[in-house]
Scaffold this motif. Structure first.
Motif, PDB file in Angstrom:
ATOM      1  N   ILE A  99      13.905  36.908   7.237  1.00 67.18           N
ATOM      2  CA  ILE A  99      15.315  36.656   7.527  1.00 67.18           C
ATOM      3  C   ILE A  99      15.690  37.546   8.702  1.00 67.18           C
ATOM      4  O   ILE A  99      15.615  38.774   8.602  1.00 67.18           O
ATOM      5  CB  ILE A  99      16.200  37.008   6.312  1.00 67.18           C
ATOM      6  CG1 ILE A  99      15.677  36.295   5.067  1.00 67.18           C
ATOM      7  CG2 ILE A  99      17.651  36.654   6.584  1.00 67.18           C
ATOM      8  CD1 ILE A  99      16.346  36.749   3.779  1.00 67.18           C
ATOM      9  N   PRO A 100      16.061  36.932   9.822  1.00 69.06           N
ATOM     10  CA  PRO A 100      16.213  37.729  11.048  1.00 69.06           C
ATOM     11  C   PRO A 100      17.300  38.796  10.986  1.00 69.06           C
ATOM     12  O   PRO A 100      17.201  39.806  11.678  1.00 69.06           O
ATOM     13  CB  PRO A 100      16.554  36.687  12.118  1.00 69.06           C
ATOM     14  CG  PRO A 100      16.722  35.398  11.434  1.00 69.06           C
ATOM     15  CD  PRO A 100      16.263  35.501  10.028  1.00 69.06           C
ATOM     16  N   VAL A 101      18.335  38.578  10.153  1.00 71.57           N
ATOM     17  CA  VAL A 101      19.431  39.558  10.151  1.00 71.57           C
ATOM     18  C   VAL A 101      19.153  40.749   9.239  1.00 71.57           C
ATOM     19  O   VAL A 101      19.914  41.717   9.237  1.00 71.57           O
ATOM     20  CB  VAL A 101      20.779  38.911   9.740  1.00 71.57           C
ATOM     21  CG1 VAL A 101      21.260  37.968  10.831  1.00 71.57           C
ATOM     22  CG2 VAL A 101      20.676  38.197   8.402  1.00 71.57           C
ATOM     23  N   LEU A 102      18.087  40.683   8.461  1.00 76.04           N
ATOM     24  CA  LEU A 102      17.803  41.790   7.543  1.00 76.04           C
ATOM     25  C   LEU A 102      16.666  42.656   8.083  1.00 76.04           C
ATOM     26  O   LEU A 102      15.794  42.176   8.801  1.00 76.04           O
ATOM     27  CB  LEU A 102      17.432  41.252   6.162  1.00 76.04           C
ATOM     28  CG  LEU A 102      18.484  40.408   5.442  1.00 76.04           C
ATOM     29  CD1 LEU A 102      17.978  40.012   4.050  1.00 76.04           C
ATOM     30  CD2 LEU A 102      19.815  41.128   5.340  1.00 76.04           C
ATOM     31  N   GLU A 106      14.919  45.390   3.780  1.00 73.09           N
ATOM     32  CA  GLU A 106      15.771  44.418   3.087  1.00 73.09           C
ATOM     33  C   GLU A 106      15.048  43.099   2.854  1.00 73.09           C
ATOM     34  O   GLU A 106      15.231  42.446   1.825  1.00 73.09           O
ATOM     35  CB  GLU A 106      17.054  44.175   3.893  1.00 73.09           C
ATOM     36  CG  GLU A 106      17.992  45.373   3.890  1.00 73.09           C
ATOM     37  CD  GLU A 106      19.069  45.275   4.963  1.00 73.09           C
ATOM     38  OE1 GLU A 106      20.104  45.938   4.793  1.00 73.09           O
ATOM     39  OE2 GLU A 106      18.876  44.563   5.969  1.00 73.09           O
ATOM     40  N   PHE A 110      14.482  41.687  -0.803  1.00 68.86           N
ATOM     41  CA  PHE A 110      15.243  40.480  -1.142  1.00 68.86           C
ATOM     42  C   PHE A 110      14.696  39.768  -2.378  1.00 68.86           C
ATOM     43  O   PHE A 110      15.434  39.398  -3.291  1.00 68.86           O
ATOM     44  CB  PHE A 110      15.232  39.528   0.063  1.00 68.86           C
ATOM     45  CG  PHE A 110      16.246  38.440  -0.037  1.00 68.86           C
ATOM     46  CD1 PHE A 110      17.587  38.697   0.221  1.00 68.86           C
ATOM     47  CD2 PHE A 110      15.881  37.148  -0.406  1.00 68.86           C
ATOM     48  CE1 PHE A 110      18.540  37.695   0.130  1.00 68.86           C
ATOM     49  CE2 PHE A 110      16.826  36.143  -0.510  1.00 68.86           C
ATOM     50  CZ  PHE A 110      18.159  36.416  -0.240  1.00 68.86           C
ATOM     51  N   VAL A 111      13.369  39.625  -2.405  1.00 68.85           N
ATOM     52  CA  VAL A 111      12.732  38.952  -3.536  1.00 68.85           C
ATOM     53  C   VAL A 111      13.018  39.705  -4.837  1.00 68.85           C
ATOM     54  O   VAL A 111      13.292  39.105  -5.876  1.00 68.85           O
ATOM     55  CB  VAL A 111      11.207  38.882  -3.314  1.00 68.85           C
ATOM     56  CG1 VAL A 111      10.531  38.124  -4.432  1.00 68.85           C
ATOM     57  CG2 VAL A 111      10.909  38.255  -1.975  1.00 68.85           C
ATOM     58  N   GLN A 113      15.504  41.579  -5.390  1.00 73.48           N
ATOM     59  CA  GLN A 113      16.909  41.413  -5.733  1.00 73.48           C
ATOM     60  C   GLN A 113      17.143  40.085  -6.435  1.00 73.48           C
ATOM     61  O   GLN A 113      17.928  39.997  -7.372  1.00 73.48           O
ATOM     62  CB  GLN A 113      17.751  41.492  -4.469  1.00 73.48           C
ATOM     63  CG  GLN A 113      18.578  42.746  -4.486  1.00 73.48           C
ATOM     64  CD  GLN A 113      19.240  43.004  -3.177  1.00 73.48           C
ATOM     65  OE1 GLN A 113      18.772  42.564  -2.127  1.00 73.48           O
ATOM     66  NE2 GLN A 113      20.325  43.716  -3.232  1.00 73.48           N
ATOM     67  N   LEU A 114      16.440  39.069  -5.962  1.00 70.16           N
ATOM     68  CA  LEU A 114      16.553  37.770  -6.630  1.00 70.16           C
ATOM     69  C   LEU A 114      16.074  37.886  -8.076  1.00 70.16           C
ATOM     70  O   LEU A 114      16.518  37.165  -8.948  1.00 70.16           O
ATOM     71  CB  LEU A 114      15.728  36.710  -5.891  1.00 70.16           C
ATOM     72  CG  LEU A 114      16.263  36.263  -4.532  1.00 70.16           C
ATOM     73  CD1 LEU A 114      15.310  35.255  -3.898  1.00 70.16           C
ATOM     74  CD2 LEU A 114      17.657  35.664  -4.643  1.00 70.16           C
ATOM     75  N   ARG A 158       6.271  41.389   1.451  1.00 66.49           N
ATOM     76  CA  ARG A 158       7.258  40.638   0.670  1.00 66.49           C
ATOM     77  C   ARG A 158       6.569  39.746  -0.366  1.00 66.49           C
ATOM     78  O   ARG A 158       6.998  39.644  -1.506  1.00 66.49           O
ATOM     79  CB  ARG A 158       8.126  39.771   1.593  1.00 66.49           C
ATOM     80  CG  ARG A 158       9.163  38.986   0.808  1.00 66.49           C
ATOM     81  CD  ARG A 158       9.974  38.074   1.690  1.00 66.49           C
ATOM     82  NE  ARG A 158       9.158  37.012   2.264  1.00 66.49           N
ATOM     83  CZ  ARG A 158       9.589  36.163   3.192  1.00 66.49           C
ATOM     84  NH1 ARG A 158      10.819  36.266   3.652  1.00 66.49           N
ATOM     85  NH2 ARG A 158       8.797  35.234   3.655  1.00 66.49           N
TER      86      ARG A 158
END
Ligand code: ADP
Ligand code: MG
Lengths: 232, 406
Positions: A99-102, A106, A110-111, A113-114, A158
């Motif tokens: 994800i380019p914005v993270l 992060e 992300f995974v 967090q999901l 990731r």
């Protein structure tokens, strides 16, 4: 006997069955056990991506069944399948995985967090993972600030994050120079050896193929050969 | 986390987000200023009209409105006045005895409306004394003189200091007759009143009608911003509801209410068109955001993000962009409205005369009622949510492999 991770039976995929049918994968059997390090090779258009996608539950076979760790994923509903992927399968794609914005941290987190992993535990794991792929000093960099090889290493971290049963990587080195490609493969091999992570990756790069311990060759959607080898 | 992701996502294309938010900003700003202006004009019109006529609310003896006779009056009651003034929204109360009579001067006779008023209280509310065009205003509740509408005076061919003879029906079928000196002529915007009204000090009127201390109504003046329905309801409860009826100007002057309703419909259409136009912009932006990010959305689904969650992120993005425009628009709108509340527009020239002819202050006030701001926020929030449904639907239909390959 080792545990079976992938068990694919009679898997076929036909695109455009009603117009101009393309038999991308034809009656393939694949059996992969825990801890294997397998390369899926073959020329472009031989069906590598199609087969990997079906084994990862991203695409449905026209015929046949796929079991991952004993679960028949070809029978799961869309939502169950997404959840199954979250907990059991790691993916690395050819490029633009992140994800380019993270930031790197992060993206890996992300995974987790999901999966609703608590923050402190998550942070610890993310740091350990990024350290493992050699990016300890890049945790706060965004994908745009990383080289292609570094981005792919973040993607591997990731994919590892959720402790999946298997990591499926579709031509992970295709957009890398040979040095970065070798580096990525070394990291994957190390994770395979030290952490017993099962890898299935597609490639048509000879130098990458050499690193595998088992090579499945696809030609025109059919398995032509399936051999063990000593990596070099 | 999702909030952060949505927030970062909307800034990926700064220019587009700013353009979209700016369009929302202008729509909200225009809508607020427009609504504030039209509401302000209406409020002002209502305030002016009711101050001459019914008041915002009027208290009668129960049954008076259906049968407006002097026998349906009630005794002036201090407790009622106290009860009304207890409400902070109530600014003035005006006791009145309103009857009909025949007025004659020389050989002319005409039916007139006799308004028995408290001249002091009345002038505090509507500056009646400033409308005097000839002679003087009546000074006290028992001044033995009357003030006539200028139109009525000219129909009767009567001048200041002439003596007007009034003949009407008194309380309990007595007859009411009296002579009054005409002390002043008054010019009123409302032709109805200008051609028919005789203002008489209330005690004189009560005396003439044999109705000592009796009133037909108490008019209640309020702050412009008062919630009329609520206050009416609470008054109905607090004053003895068996004896009195409480009516709002909307019930007493339904034509004016209907006029405002009809006029507002046009304004709603203009605002509707405004929002319709910005909806297109926002919708286009949302579609682009899905379209450009297909590959990434495919990857997110592949690694285990539920489509519903992804659609929710897009919804957040839509709401964020529009709220950005909405909040700045509200702040801008508040500033503009504030400016015009401090420096209201004073009409000049012909428009000023038209207003004054109708007895309405020739000043354009802006309404800064919070309802205006809340409504705009709600509209934008609902719009951006509705518009996010389509990209959400696109996400639900997304096939990960196709998306990743795009
Ligand atoms: N969505 C699709 N629609 C039609 N044909 C497809 C589609 N995806 C892949 N194919 C075809 O299936 C065959 C196998 O493709 P692919 O699995 O991508 O091969 P590889 O990854 O080995 O290059 C190719 O002939 C390709 O053109
Ligand atoms: Mg491929």
């Amino acid at each position: 006997m080792a545990k079976t991770i992938i068990d694919a039976h009679n898997v076929s995929k036909t695109f455009n069955p009603k117009t101009i049918p393309v038999h991308a994968v034809q009656d393939v059997h694949v059996h992969i056990e825990e801890g294997e390090f397998v390369a899926l090779v073959g020329p472009s258009g031989s069906g590598k991506s199609t087969l990997l996608n079906m084994m990862g539950g991203l695409d449905e076979p026209t015929e046949g069944t796929v079991f991952i760790d004993g679960v028949e994923i070809t029978k799961l509903s869309e939502n169950k399948l997404i959840d199954f992927r979250l907990h059991n399968i790691g993916f690395v794609f050819q490029s633009f995985n992140l994800i380019p914005v993270l930031t790197a941290k992060e993206n890996v987190g992300f995974v987790l967090q999901l999966q609703n992993m608590p923050k402190t535990e998550r942070e610890k794991r993310v740091l350990a993972l990024l350290e493992e792929v050699g990016l300890k000093d890049k945790i706060n960099s965004r994908p745009g600030e990383l080289s292609g090889g570094q981005q792919q290493r973040v993607a591997v971290a990731r994919a590892l994050a959720s402790k999946p049963k298997i990591i499926l990587a579709d031509e992970p080195t295709a957009n890398l120079d040979s040095k970065s490609a070798a580096n990525l493969l070394d990291i994957m091999a190390k994770l395979n050896k030290e952490e017993k992570i099962t890898f299935l990756f597609s490639t048509h790069d000879q130098r990458v193929i050499r690193k595998a311990r088992r090579v499945i060759t696809l030609v025109d959607g059919k398995i032509e050969s399936d051999v063990e080898q000593t990596p070099s | 986390m999702l909030l952060k992701l949505a927030w970062l996502n909307i800034w990926r294309n700064k220019r587009r987000t700013i353009i979209t938010a700016t369009s929302v900003f202008f729509a909200v700003l225009l809508a607020i200023v427009f609504r504030s202006l039209t509401d302000g004009v209406y409020d002002n019109m209502i305030h002016n009209v009711v101050s001459y006529s019914s008041g915002y609310l009027q208290i009668h003896k129960k049954g008076y409105w259906d049968e407006q006779s002097i026998d349906n009056t009630f005794e002036e009651d201090d407790k009622l006045h106290q009860e009304l003034l207890k409400n902070p929204e109530v600014t003035h109360i005006m006791p009145r005895l309103q009857t009909f009579a025949l007025a004659s001067w020389a050989d002319k006779t005409k039916g007139v409306l006799v308004l028995g008023i408290d001249p002091i209280k009345e002038r505090e509310v509507n500056n009646l004394h400033e409308k005097i065009v000839d002679g003087e205003y009546i000074e006290s509740v028992n001044d033995n003189a009357v003030v006539l509408g200028e139109g009525l005076a000219s129909q009767l061919k009567l001048k200041v200091n002439d003596t007007l003879v009034l003949l009407g029906q008194g309380y309990h079928a007595s007859s009411a007759a009296a002579k009054f000196r005409v002390k002043g002529l008054i010019k009123l915007g409302a032709l109805e009143l200008n051609n028919n009204v005789v203002y008489m000090p209330i005690q004189q009127s009560q005396y003439m009608h044999g109705a000592e201390n009796r009133l037909t109504s108490v008019s209640v003046m309020l702050d412009k911003a008062t919630n009329l329905k609520k206050l009416k309801h609470s008054l109905q409860g607090s004053i003895a509801s068996e004896a009195y009826e409480v009516m709002s100007w909307k019930e007493m002057m339904p034509e004016m209410d209907q006029f405002i309703e009809a006029d507002s419909t046009g304004h709603y259409i203009i605002i509707g068109i405004l929002y319709f136009i910005i909806s297109f912009g926002l919708f286009g932006t949302l579609l682009m955001m899905v379209f450009e990010r297909k590959h990434e959305l495919g990857i997110l689904i592949a690694i285990g993000m539920k489509k519903r969650l992804l659609a929710f992120v897009l919804l957040l993005e839509s709401i964020m962009i529009s709220l950005l425009g909405c909040f700045t628009g509200i702040i801008g709108g508040m500033l503009v409205v504030k400016w015009f509340t401090v420096y209201p527009i004073h009409l000049t020239g012909d428009l000023k005369e038209v207003y004054e002819d109708y007895g309405i202050e020739s000043i354009i006030y802006f309404s800064s009622h919070e309802k205006i701001f809340i409504t705009q926020t709600l509209i934008v929030l609902i719009l951006s949510t509705l518009l996010a449904f389509y990209p959400g639907y696109k996400v639900m239909k997304l096939k990960p492999v196709e998306a990743i390959n795009s």
